[in-house]
Design a protein around this motif. Structure first.
Motif, short mmCIF file in Angstrom:
data_model
loop_
_atom_site.label_atom_id
_atom_site.label_comp_id
_atom_site.label_asym_id
_atom_site.label_seq_id
_atom_site.Cartn_x
_atom_site.Cartn_y
_atom_site.Cartn_z
N GLU A 111 0.81 -1.21 0.00
CA GLU A 111 0.00 0.00 0.00
C GLU A 111 0.85 1.27 0.00
N SER A 112 2.12 1.13 -0.31
CA SER A 112 3.05 2.26 -0.22
C SER A 112 3.52 2.70 -1.59
N GLU A 113 4.45 3.64 -1.58
CA GLU A 113 5.12 4.11 -2.80
C GLU A 113 6.38 3.29 -3.04
N GLY A 114 6.22 1.97 -3.01
CA GLY A 114 7.34 1.08 -3.31
C GLY A 114 8.27 0.82 -2.15
N PHE A 115 7.75 0.75 -0.93
CA PHE A 115 8.58 0.57 0.26
C PHE A 115 8.85 -0.91 0.54
N VAL A 116 10.13 -1.22 0.80
CA VAL A 116 10.53 -2.55 1.23
C VAL A 116 11.33 -2.37 2.52
N TYR A 117 10.87 -3.02 3.59
CA TYR A 117 11.52 -2.94 4.90
C TYR A 117 12.40 -4.17 5.08
N LEU A 118 13.62 -3.94 5.60
CA LEU A 118 14.57 -5.03 5.81
C LEU A 118 15.18 -4.93 7.20
N LYS A 119 15.40 -6.10 7.80
CA LYS A 119 16.16 -6.13 9.05
C LYS A 119 17.31 -7.10 8.85
N PHE A 120 18.52 -6.61 9.09
CA PHE A 120 19.73 -7.40 8.97
C PHE A 120 20.13 -7.94 10.34
N SER A 121 21.00 -8.92 10.35
CA SER A 121 21.45 -9.50 11.61
C SER A 121 22.37 -8.56 12.38
N ASP A 122 22.97 -7.59 11.66
CA ASP A 122 23.83 -6.63 12.34
C ASP A 122 23.84 -5.29 11.60
N VAL A 123 24.35 -4.29 12.29
CA VAL A 123 24.39 -2.93 11.74
C VAL A 123 25.33 -2.86 10.53
N ALA A 124 26.43 -3.59 10.57
CA ALA A 124 27.41 -3.53 9.47
C ALA A 124 26.77 -3.95 8.15
N GLY A 125 25.99 -5.02 8.15
CA GLY A 125 25.31 -5.47 6.93
C GLY A 125 24.29 -4.46 6.44
N ALA A 126 23.54 -3.89 7.37
CA ALA A 126 22.54 -2.88 7.01
C ALA A 126 23.22 -1.65 6.41
#
Length: 159
Positions: A111-126
């Motif tokens: 329902e968004s303007e193309g938003f994909v939310y991601l959670k990585f295992s650590d800050v470095a990957g994100a």
């Protein structure tokens, strides 16, 4: 012909002129082509800024790196034709982002303007993913990437 004559050119040999949109003065074909390129670049920049300015369901972006990333402008729901297209996008994004680190969670907001939310295992990957994907072209659109607050992300997605 009148414009060529006023500009001091021979009307029989003068190149076709246009009007420079900035100055309102006559312009050559080369000047008009350059103006069109500049206008296209300005439009792309406006699209990028508009995508960056939109807020997702989690509220404002985190000013510091976290393990949570929001990718914006990844798709337009009205252009998608496949059944369960959002699952394909989530899978594609997870596969692409695996090179940056382990993706623990992905959610495509249909329902968004193309938003994909991601959670990585650590800050470095994100951080690697955000740095690599922000400003990148995807399906003819410029992707905007930003960090999200971890506590808000976890509470919203129950992860």
């Amino acid at each position: 012909a009148l414009m060529a004559k006023l500009a001091g050119q021979d009307p029989a040999t003068a190149a076709p002129l246009g009007i420079d949109p900035k100055t309102g003065l006559p312009a050559s074909a080369d000047q008009m082509a350059a103006a069109r390129v500049a206008a296209a670049e300005a439009a792309a920049e406006l699209q990028r800024r508009a995508a960056e300015a939109q807020q997702g369901v989690l509220g404002p972006a985190s000013p510091i790196p976290t393990e949570c990333v929001l990718l914006k402008n990844m798709f337009r729901a009205e252009e998608e034709t496949e059944d369960e297209w959002w699952l394909d996008i989530a899978e594609d994004v997870q596969e692409e982002c695996a090179q940056f680190g382990e993706v623990k969670h992905a959610f495509v907001d249909r329902e968004s303007e193309g938003f994909v939310y991601l959670k990585f295992s650590d800050v470095a990957g994100a951080k690697k993913a955000k740095d690599a994907l922000h400003g990148r072209w995807f399906a003819g659109r410029t992707v905007a990437a930003e960090f999200q607050f971890t506590a808000v992300y976890d509470r919203h997605f129950d992860v």
